[in-house]
Design a protein around this motif. Structure first.
Motif, PDB file in Angstrom:
ATOM      1  N   ALA A  60       4.787  -1.383   7.997  1.00 41.14           N
ATOM      2  CA  ALA A  60       3.870  -1.092   6.893  1.00 41.14           C
ATOM      3  C   ALA A  60       4.175  -1.915   5.644  1.00 41.14           C
ATOM      4  N   PRO A  61       5.440  -1.981   5.195  1.00 38.22           N
ATOM      5  CA  PRO A  61       5.718  -2.796   4.008  1.00 38.22           C
ATOM      6  C   PRO A  61       5.329  -4.262   4.191  1.00 38.22           C
ATOM      7  N   GLU A  62       5.478  -4.785   5.415  1.00 34.48           N
ATOM      8  CA  GLU A  62       5.110  -6.173   5.655  1.00 34.48           C
ATOM      9  C   GLU A  62       3.602  -6.374   5.532  1.00 34.48           C
ATOM     10  N   ARG A  63       2.848  -5.431   6.064  1.00 35.23           N
ATOM     11  CA  ARG A  63       1.388  -5.524   5.932  1.00 35.23           C
ATOM     12  C   ARG A  63       0.961  -5.345   4.488  1.00 35.23           C
ATOM     13  N   GLN A  64       1.678  -4.492   3.784  1.00 40.40           N
ATOM     14  CA  GLN A  64       1.384  -4.284   2.366  1.00 40.40           C
ATOM     15  C   GLN A  64       1.603  -5.578   1.594  1.00 40.40           C
ATOM     16  N   SER A  96     -12.981  -5.641  -9.542  1.00 41.35           N
ATOM     17  CA  SER A  96     -12.635  -4.219  -9.571  1.00 41.35           C
ATOM     18  C   SER A  96     -11.920  -3.809  -8.287  1.00 41.35           C
ATOM     19  N   ALA A  97     -12.463  -4.230  -7.136  1.00 40.92           N
ATOM     20  CA  ALA A  97     -11.852  -3.880  -5.856  1.00 40.92           C
ATOM     21  C   ALA A  97     -10.441  -4.450  -5.737  1.00 40.92           C
ATOM     22  N   ALA A  98     -10.272  -5.718  -6.119  1.00 45.84           N
ATOM     23  CA  ALA A  98      -8.969  -6.366  -5.990  1.00 45.84           C
ATOM     24  C   ALA A  98      -7.935  -5.741  -6.923  1.00 45.84           C
ATOM     25  N   VAL A  99      -8.323  -5.453  -8.146  1.00 39.64           N
ATOM     26  CA  VAL A  99      -7.396  -4.857  -9.118  1.00 39.64           C
ATOM     27  C   VAL A  99      -6.938  -3.475  -8.647  1.00 39.64           C
ATOM     28  N   LYS A 100      -7.878  -2.669  -8.172  1.00 40.54           N
ATOM     29  CA  LYS A 100      -7.518  -1.334  -7.689  1.00 40.54           C
ATOM     30  C   LYS A 100      -6.607  -1.420  -6.470  1.00 40.54           C
ATOM     31  N   ALA A 101      -6.928  -2.328  -5.549  1.00 41.99           N
ATOM     32  CA  ALA A 101      -6.118  -2.467  -4.343  1.00 41.99           C
ATOM     33  C   ALA A 101      -4.706  -2.957  -4.681  1.00 41.99           C
ATOM     34  N   LEU A 102      -4.611  -3.911  -5.588  1.00 38.63           N
ATOM     35  CA  LEU A 102      -3.286  -4.384  -6.001  1.00 38.63           C
ATOM     36  C   LEU A 102      -2.467  -3.251  -6.620  1.00 38.63           C
ATOM     37  N   ASN A 103      -3.103  -2.419  -7.400  1.00 36.00           N
ATOM     38  CA  ASN A 103      -2.396  -1.276  -7.983  1.00 36.00           C
ATOM     39  C   ASN A 103      -1.925  -0.302  -6.906  1.00 36.00           C
ATOM     40  N   HIS A 104      -2.772  -0.051  -5.915  1.00 39.37           N
ATOM     41  CA  HIS A 104      -2.384   0.842  -4.818  1.00 39.37           C
ATOM     42  C   HIS A 104      -1.219   0.277  -4.025  1.00 39.37           C
ATOM     43  N   PHE A 105      -1.248  -1.031  -3.773  1.00 37.89           N
ATOM     44  CA  PHE A 105      -0.214  -1.674  -2.966  1.00 37.89           C
ATOM     45  C   PHE A 105       1.027  -2.054  -3.776  1.00 37.89           C
ATOM     46  N   GLY A 106       1.006  -1.804  -5.077  1.00 39.42           N
ATOM     47  CA  GLY A 106       2.153  -2.134  -5.909  1.00 39.42           C
ATOM     48  C   GLY A 106       2.280  -3.618  -6.208  1.00 39.42           C
ATOM     49  N   GLY A 107       1.166  -4.351  -6.135  1.00 41.99           N
ATOM     50  CA  GLY A 107       1.195  -5.782  -6.410  1.00 41.99           C
ATOM     51  C   GLY A 107       0.826  -6.106  -7.844  1.00 41.99           C
ATOM     52  N   GLU A 108       1.045  -7.345  -8.229  1.00 39.28           N
ATOM     53  CA  GLU A 108       0.761  -7.804  -9.585  1.00 39.28           C
ATOM     54  C   GLU A 108      -0.477  -8.708  -9.591  1.00 39.28           C
ATOM     55  N   ILE A 109      -1.239  -8.627 -10.653  1.00 33.27           N
ATOM     56  CA  ILE A 109      -2.344  -9.561 -10.865  1.00 33.27           C
ATOM     57  C   ILE A 109      -1.728 -10.876 -11.334  1.00 33.27           C
ATOM     58  N   PRO A 110      -1.970 -11.987 -10.640  1.00 35.76           N
ATOM     59  CA  PRO A 110      -1.320 -13.254 -11.017  1.00 35.76           C
ATOM     60  C   PRO A 110      -1.502 -13.608 -12.490  1.00 35.76           C
ATOM     61  N   ASP A 111      -2.720 -13.481 -12.999  1.00 33.00           N
ATOM     62  CA  ASP A 111      -2.992 -13.774 -14.414  1.00 33.00           C
ATOM     63  C   ASP A 111      -3.792 -12.605 -14.982  1.00 33.00           C
ATOM     64  N   GLY A 315     -13.076  -4.592   1.621  1.00 35.28           N
ATOM     65  CA  GLY A 315     -12.442  -4.011   2.797  1.00 35.28           C
ATOM     66  C   GLY A 315     -10.986  -3.661   2.534  1.00 35.28           C
ATOM     67  N   THR A 316     -10.285  -4.547   1.843  1.00 30.01           N
ATOM     68  CA  THR A 316      -8.870  -4.316   1.540  1.00 30.01           C
ATOM     69  C   THR A 316      -8.718  -3.171   0.551  1.00 30.01           C
ATOM     70  N   TYR A 317      -9.646  -3.057  -0.389  1.00 31.38           N
ATOM     71  CA  TYR A 317      -9.621  -1.935  -1.332  1.00 31.38           C
ATOM     72  C   TYR A 317      -9.834  -0.605  -0.618  1.00 31.38           C
ATOM     73  N   TYR A 318     -10.794  -0.562   0.309  1.00 28.26           N
ATOM     74  CA  TYR A 318     -11.044   0.677   1.039  1.00 28.26           C
ATOM     75  C   TYR A 318      -9.773   1.146   1.754  1.00 28.26           C
ATOM     76  N   VAL A 319      -9.103   0.213   2.420  1.00 31.61           N
ATOM     77  CA  VAL A 319      -7.883   0.572   3.151  1.00 31.61           C
ATOM     78  C   VAL A 319      -6.804   1.054   2.195  1.00 31.61           C
ATOM     79  N   SER A 320      -6.630   0.370   1.081  1.00 32.62           N
ATOM     80  CA  SER A 320      -5.591   0.768   0.121  1.00 32.62           C
ATOM     81  C   SER A 320      -5.847   2.176  -0.404  1.00 32.62           C
ATOM     82  N   SER A 321      -7.107   2.499  -0.649  1.00 35.01           N
ATOM     83  CA  SER A 321      -7.456   3.830  -1.154  1.00 35.01           C
ATOM     84  C   SER A 321      -7.203   4.909  -0.105  1.00 35.01           C
ATOM     85  N   ILE A 322      -7.664   4.658   1.119  1.00 35.09           N
ATOM     86  CA  ILE A 322      -7.503   5.650   2.185  1.00 35.09           C
ATOM     87  C   ILE A 322      -6.025   5.899   2.467  1.00 35.09           C
ATOM     88  N   LEU A 323      -5.235   4.832   2.532  1.00 40.42           N
ATOM     89  CA  LEU A 323      -3.803   5.002   2.744  1.00 40.42           C
ATOM     90  C   LEU A 323      -3.160   5.770   1.595  1.00 40.42           C
TER      91      LEU A 323
END
Length: 329
Positions: A60-64, A96-111, A315-323
Motif C-alpha cells: 500500500a505505501p508503495e502504491r501511495q 481540485s481533484a489533484a490537491v485533495k488526492a495529494l492531501n489524502h495520500f500525504g503528498g506535497e504540491i510541487p509548487d 480517478g485517483t481522487y476517487y480512490v484516495s477518498s474511498i480509501l
C-alpha cells in the motif's frame, strides 16, 4: 506456538481427515501422520499457508507513493493541474481533484504558490463564479469546485465567499447542481439561503421508502441524494432502507455502478461511499471494494475511473477518498 496450541491444531486436523479423504476434489493425497516430526511438519505447513494468505498491506505505501508521483506530474507551468498526462492543460476541476488526492495520500504540491495563483485566476469578480480556466465562462459546478479547492489550499476565503454564495443561490437549478453546491457550502461552513427550497426539490425525487432511483441505479441515486440532504441540514427518511439500498448495490467486482451498466465505476463508488461514511456505515464487503480499487490502478501510478481506463486526476481522487473513508478510525 505453545505445546497446547500445537496439540489443539493436531486434534483439529485429525478430526477432519475422514471428511477430507471423502472429497473427490481434494487436490492431493493426504499423508498418514503419526509421529511428532510429522505433526511439526504439518504445523509449519499450516503456518506457511496462513502467512501467505495474509493481505499484503506492505504494498500500500508503495502504491501511495506512486499515486503521489503521478499526481505531481500533472502540475503545469501555470500552477494548475491537468486532467491527465494525455491532456496537458490546466483545469480547475482537475486541480481540485489533484490537491485533495495529494492531501489524502500525504503528498506535497510541487509548487503550492503557483497552484494558489492559478485558482485565484479562475475567479470572476464581476460574475462571482469560477471558470475551469482563467478568463473562461463560470458555471455552477466549477464554482462549487473552486470554493472547495480554496478551502483545501487554506486560502483566505473572504474575497470569494459572499460573491460565490450569491452566484450559487441565484443559479442553481438541477439536482446535480444542488448536490455539488451542497458540498461547496459545507466547505465554506455555511448553510445556503436556498437550503429549504433545495431540500424540497430533492424530496420530490424520493421514493416512499426513503430511497432514490430504481433498479440497479438505486445505490448511486440514493448515495448522491443522501449526502446532499445531510449537508443541507435535512433529515434522512427511513435510514435503514437507505443503507440497504446502497449496500445491496455492491457489484460482484466489489464496486458500485450506474443504472443499466454491468460495470462498476469509481464515480458511483465514490457517491455511495460518501453517504455510507456520513451515515457511519460501511459496505457489506470492504475487501472486495479494495480489490475493485486495485483493479483501477495503472502502471503509471494513477487510477482510471474504471477498470481498464487510463489514469486521471479524478480517478485517483476517487480512490484516495474511498480509501480515506475505509481506513478512517
Amino acid at each position: 506456538m505453545s505445546t497446547a496450541s500445537a496439540a489443539s491444531a493436531w486434534r483439529s486436523y485429525t478430526s477432519i481427515l475422514p471428511f477430507l479423504r471423502s472429497r473427490r476434489r481434494f487436490p492431493c493425497r493426504l499423508p498418514r501422520l503419526h509421529t511428532e516430526d510429522a505433526m511439526k511438519r504439518f504445523l509449519i505447513f499450516g503456518l506457511s499457508l496462513f502467512v501467505t494468505a495474509l493481505p499484503v498491506r506492505g504494498e500500500a505505501p508503495e502504491r501511495q507513493k506512486a499515486a503521489v508521483a503521478y499526481l505531481q506530474k500533472l502540475q503545469q507551468k501555470d500552477g494548475g493541474f491537468a486532467p491527465s498526462v494525455d491532456l496537458p492543460k490546466s483545469s480547475l476541476r482537475a486541480t481540485s481533484a489533484a490537491v485533495k488526492a495529494l492531501n489524502h495520500f500525504g503528498g506535497e504540491i510541487p509548487d503550492k504558490a503557483a497552484c494558489a495563483d492559478f485558482v485565484k485566476s479562475c475567479f470572476g469578480k464581476e460574475s462571482g463564479g469560477f471558470a475551469d480556466q482563467p478568463s473562461g465562462k463560470p458555471n455552477v459546478e466549477v464554482t462549487a469546485v473552486g470554493v472547495m479547492v480554496v478551502a483545501e489550499l487554506k486560502l483566505t476565503a473572504e474575497p470569494y465567499e459572499a460573491r460565490v454564495a450569491k452566484y450559487l443561490d441565484e443559479n442553481v437549478k438541477t439536482f446535480e447542481e444542488i448536490r455539488i453546491v451542497a458540498a461547496a457550502f459545507e466547505a465554506m461552513g455555511k448553510r445556503p439561503a436556498q437550503a429549504d427550497a433545495w431540500l424540497k426539490q430533492i424530496a420530490e425525487l424520493r421514493n416512499e421508502d426513503g430511497t432514490f432511483g430504481k433498479g440497479d441505479g438505486a445505490a448511486r441515486d440514493t448515495g448522491g441524494a443522501v449526502a446532499a440532504v445531510i449537508r443541507l441540514g435535512g433529515k434522512v427518511e427511513h435510514p435503514d432502507a437507505v443503507l440497504q439500498a446502497m449496500k445491496s448495490g455492491q457489484r460482484p467486482d466489489g464496486g458500485f455502478g450506474m443504472q443499466d451498466s454491468p460495470l462498476s465505476d469509481l464515480g458511483t463508488s465514490y457517491r455511495v461511499m460518501r453517504s455510507l461514511h456520513m451515515l457511519q456505515s460501511r459496505p457489506e464487503d470492504v475487501d472486495r471494494l479494495r480489490a475493485f480499487l486495485d483493479s483501477c490502478h495503472n502502471a503509471d501510478g494513477g487510477y482510471g475511473v474504471a477498470k481498464g481506463k487510463p489514469s486521471s486526476a479524478s480517478g485517483t481522487y476517487y480512490v484516495s477518498s474511498i480509501l480515506h473513508w475505509i481506513d478512517e478510525k
